[in-house]
Motif scaffolding. Structure first.
Motif, PDB file in Angstrom:
ATOM      1  N   ARG A 160      81.384  27.521 -41.358  1.00 14.08           N
ATOM      2  CA  ARG A 160      80.143  27.261 -40.622  1.00 14.08           C
ATOM      3  C   ARG A 160      78.938  27.926 -41.270  1.00 14.08           C
ATOM      4  NH1 ARG A 160      80.541  27.073 -34.267  1.00 14.08           N
ATOM      5  NH2 ARG A 160      78.622  25.939 -34.780  1.00 14.08           N
ATOM      6  N   GLY A 177      77.159  31.694 -29.299  1.00 15.17           N
ATOM      7  CA  GLY A 177      78.027  31.426 -28.151  1.00 15.17           C
ATOM      8  C   GLY A 177      78.553  32.730 -27.564  1.00 15.17           C
ATOM      9  N   LEU A 215      86.858  23.051 -36.591  1.00 13.04           N
ATOM     10  CA  LEU A 215      87.861  24.101 -36.356  1.00 13.04           C
ATOM     11  C   LEU A 215      88.428  23.965 -34.948  1.00 13.04           C
ATOM     12  CD1 LEU A 215      85.767  27.142 -37.648  1.00 13.04           C
ATOM     13  CD2 LEU A 215      87.702  26.059 -38.822  1.00 13.04           C
ATOM     14  N   CYS A 219      77.688  24.998 -25.784  1.00 17.94           N
ATOM     15  CA  CYS A 219      77.665  25.017 -27.262  1.00 17.94           C
ATOM     16  C   CYS A 219      76.877  23.872 -27.863  1.00 17.94           C
ATOM     17  CB  CYS A 219      79.067  24.906 -27.834  1.00 17.94           C
ATOM     18  SG  CYS A 219      80.285  25.845 -26.969  1.00 17.94           S
ATOM     19  N   ASP A 269      81.466  21.445 -37.654  1.00 18.77           N
ATOM     20  CA  ASP A 269      81.255  22.139 -36.378  1.00 18.77           C
ATOM     21  C   ASP A 269      79.775  22.255 -36.004  1.00 18.77           C
ATOM     22  OD1 ASP A 269      83.847  22.945 -35.219  1.00 18.77           O
ATOM     23  OD2 ASP A 269      84.140  23.903 -37.166  1.00 18.77           O
ATOM     24  N   LEU A 305      87.949  20.698 -29.699  1.00 18.80           N
ATOM     25  CA  LEU A 305      87.519  21.573 -30.804  1.00 18.80           C
ATOM     26  C   LEU A 305      87.089  22.943 -30.283  1.00 18.80           C
ATOM     27  CD1 LEU A 305      85.358  19.010 -32.820  1.00 18.80           C
ATOM     28  CD2 LEU A 305      87.718  19.687 -33.246  1.00 18.80           C
ATOM     29  N   ASP A 306      87.599  23.330 -29.132  1.00 22.60           N
ATOM     30  CA  ASP A 306      87.276  24.633 -28.528  1.00 22.60           C
ATOM     31  C   ASP A 306      85.813  24.750 -28.095  1.00 22.60           C
ATOM     32  OD1 ASP A 306      89.876  25.437 -29.183  1.00 22.60           O
ATOM     33  OD2 ASP A 306      89.251  26.472 -31.008  1.00 22.60           O
ATOM     34  N   GLY A 307      85.110  23.622 -28.021  1.00 21.95           N
ATOM     35  CA  GLY A 307      83.683  23.687 -27.702  1.00 21.95           C
ATOM     36  C   GLY A 307      83.442  23.426 -26.234  1.00 21.95           C
ATOM     37  N   PHE A 326      78.075  22.097 -32.558  1.00 24.66           N
ATOM     38  CA  PHE A 326      78.076  23.268 -31.665  1.00 24.66           C
ATOM     39  C   PHE A 326      76.898  24.162 -32.036  1.00 24.66           C
ATOM     40  CE2 PHE A 326      82.533  21.852 -32.036  1.00 24.66           C
ATOM     41  CZ  PHE A 326      82.656  21.371 -30.740  1.00 24.66           C
ATOM     42  N   ARG A 362      84.269  36.166 -34.278  1.00 19.14           N
ATOM     43  CA  ARG A 362      83.111  35.572 -34.956  1.00 19.14           C
ATOM     44  C   ARG A 362      81.894  36.498 -35.007  1.00 19.14           C
ATOM     45  NH1 ARG A 362      83.794  29.978 -34.876  1.00 19.14           N
ATOM     46  NH2 ARG A 362      86.038  29.543 -34.968  1.00 19.14           N
ATOM     47  N   LEU A 389      87.375  32.503 -27.415  1.00 21.40           N
ATOM     48  CA  LEU A 389      86.678  32.347 -28.690  1.00 21.40           C
ATOM     49  C   LEU A 389      85.337  33.065 -28.674  1.00 21.40           C
ATOM     50  CD1 LEU A 389      86.306  30.934 -31.473  1.00 21.40           C
ATOM     51  CD2 LEU A 389      85.381  28.965 -30.242  1.00 21.40           C
ATOM     52  N   HIS A 390      84.512  32.735 -27.684  1.00 21.11           N
ATOM     53  CA  HIS A 390      83.180  33.328 -27.559  1.00 21.11           C
ATOM     54  C   HIS A 390      83.018  33.884 -26.146  1.00 21.11           C
ATOM     55  CE1 HIS A 390      81.901  30.309 -30.817  1.00 21.11           C
ATOM     56  NE2 HIS A 390      81.683  31.489 -31.341  1.00 21.11           N
ATOM     57  N   GLU A 429      74.618  25.691 -30.545  1.00 24.35           N
ATOM     58  CA  GLU A 429      74.278  26.933 -29.847  1.00 24.35           C
ATOM     59  C   GLU A 429      74.611  28.173 -30.680  1.00 24.35           C
ATOM     60  OE1 GLU A 429      76.858  28.387 -26.510  1.00 24.35           O
ATOM     61  OE2 GLU A 429      74.944  28.545 -25.506  1.00 24.35           O
ATOM     62  N   ASP A 430      75.639  28.054 -31.510  1.00 26.30           N
ATOM     63  CA  ASP A 430      76.110  29.230 -32.229  1.00 26.30           C
ATOM     64  C   ASP A 430      75.167  29.694 -33.338  1.00 26.30           C
ATOM     65  OD1 ASP A 430      78.429  29.479 -30.711  1.00 26.30           O
ATOM     66  OD2 ASP A 430      79.415  27.905 -31.877  1.00 26.30           O
TER      67      ASP A 430
END
Ligand code: CIR
Length: 240
Positions: free
Chosen positions: A72, A102, A5, A235, A47, A229-231, A50, A118, A147-148, A52-53
Motif C-alpha cells: 500500500r 483506519g 490484501l 475505510c 487496496d 478484503l477486511d474493509g 480503502f 500497520r 486489523l485497525h 481512509e487509511d
C-alpha cells in the motif's frame, strides 16, 4: 480491488457487485448531506479503495499517513495530490513511522490511535506531535484482535461509542456510553456517524436496532464485497 490484501477467508470479491455497492455507499453519504468527490481507480494499488487509511483529515490540517502494508506504500502520495486541493496545511508521517488512519478515531479534537500491525509507535508518536502542533491531541491504544482500531470501535458523537470484542471493556473507553456489538455481528462495529445519521453495514440487525434505540437515524449499506478484503464502512471514504 479483487487482488487486495485479506485475512477474511470469505473468498474473492465479485467486482461488478463491489462497484454497485460502492455506488450505493456514495448515495448513502449524499443522503446524509455530504458532497462526494469520487476518485479514479488506481490499478497499481488494489487496496486503494480503502482510502481512509491514507490520511487523517482534521479541520485545519490533513496529515498524510504512511501505510504499514508494503503493497500500500505509494497510495498516500496520490492522496496528498488530491488533498492539496482542499487543505492549505498538509503534514506527513515520515519513515520509519507507519500509520494507517483506519487506526485513528476522532473524538472532537482528541484522537485515539491504535497500535496495530500497520501503525507503529514511531508513527503514532509523530501523529500525536503533529496533532499537538495544531492544538489537538491524542493517545495510543494497543490492539490485539483486529486489523485497525476502527474495525472494532466507532464514535457516534454525543459521548456514545459503538464497540465490539476487546474494546467493550477497554479501560480507555469506559468514560463513554457504550453500545456493545455482539461477537457474531462484530463487522457492524465499524459504522459511521454523519450529520446525525449513522451508516451501518447491512446484515447486522441486532447492532442496527441497538443504534436506533439510541435515537439515531440509521442507513444500511451492503458492503459484503469489501468485507471480503477486511474493509469496513469507514475505510471507503475520507470525510471532512
Ligand atoms: C488492507 O488489508 O489494507 C485492506 N485489504 C483493508 C483495509 C481496511 N481499512 C480499514 O479498516 N480502515
Amino acid at each position: 480491488m479483487v487482488k487486495g490484501l485479506t485475512t477474511a477467508g470469505l473468498g474473492k470479491p465479485e467486482f461488478k457487485l463491489a462497484l454497485q455497492q460502492h455506488d450505493n455507499y456514495i448515495n448513502a453519504l449524499e443522503k446524509c448531506g455530504l458532497k462526494v468527490e469520487v476518485l479514479q481507480a488506481d490499478e497499481r494499488y488494489p487496496d486503494s479503495v480503502f482510502i481512509e487509511d491514507t490520511a487523517l483529515c482534521t479541520k485545519d490540517v490533513a496529515i498524510i499517513s504512511r501505510p504499514g502494508a508494503e503493497s500500500r506504500l505509494g497510495e498516500e502520495t496520490e492522496i496528498e495530490k488530491v488533498l492539496k486541493g482542499f487543505y492549505k496545511k498538509i503534514e506527513r508521517i515520515e519513515f520509519p513511522g507507519t500509520v494507517e488512519a483506519g487506526d485513528i478515531m476522532m473524538v472532537g479534537s482528541y484522537f485515539y490511535i491504535g497500535l496495530s500491525n500497520r501503525t507503529n509507535r514511531t508513527g503514532a508518536n509523530q501523529m500525536i506531535n503533529l496533532l499537538e502542533r495544531y492544538k489537538m491531541t491524542g493517545s495510543v491504544v494497543e490492539l490485539n484482535d483486529v486489523l485497525h482500531l476502527k474495525t472494532g470501535v466507532s464514535y457516534l458523537e454525543n459521548n456514545v461509542l459503538l464497540a465490539a470484542g476487546e474494546f467493550v471493556y477497554h479501560p480507555a473507553f469506559q468514560k463513554f456510553e457504550i453500545i456493545p456489538v455482539e461477537n457474531h455481528e462484530a463487522y457492524a462495529a465499524n459504522s459511521v456517524w454523519l450529520n446525525g445519521c449513522v451508516l451501518v453495514p447491512e446484515g447486522y440487525p441486532s447492532a442496527r436496532d441497538k443504534i436506533k434505540k439510541f435515537g439515531y437515524q440509521v442507513i444500511e449499506v451492503d458492503l459484503s464485497e469489501f468485507q471480503k478484503l477486511d474493509g469496513g464502512l469507514s475505510c471507503l471514504s475520507l470525510r471532512f
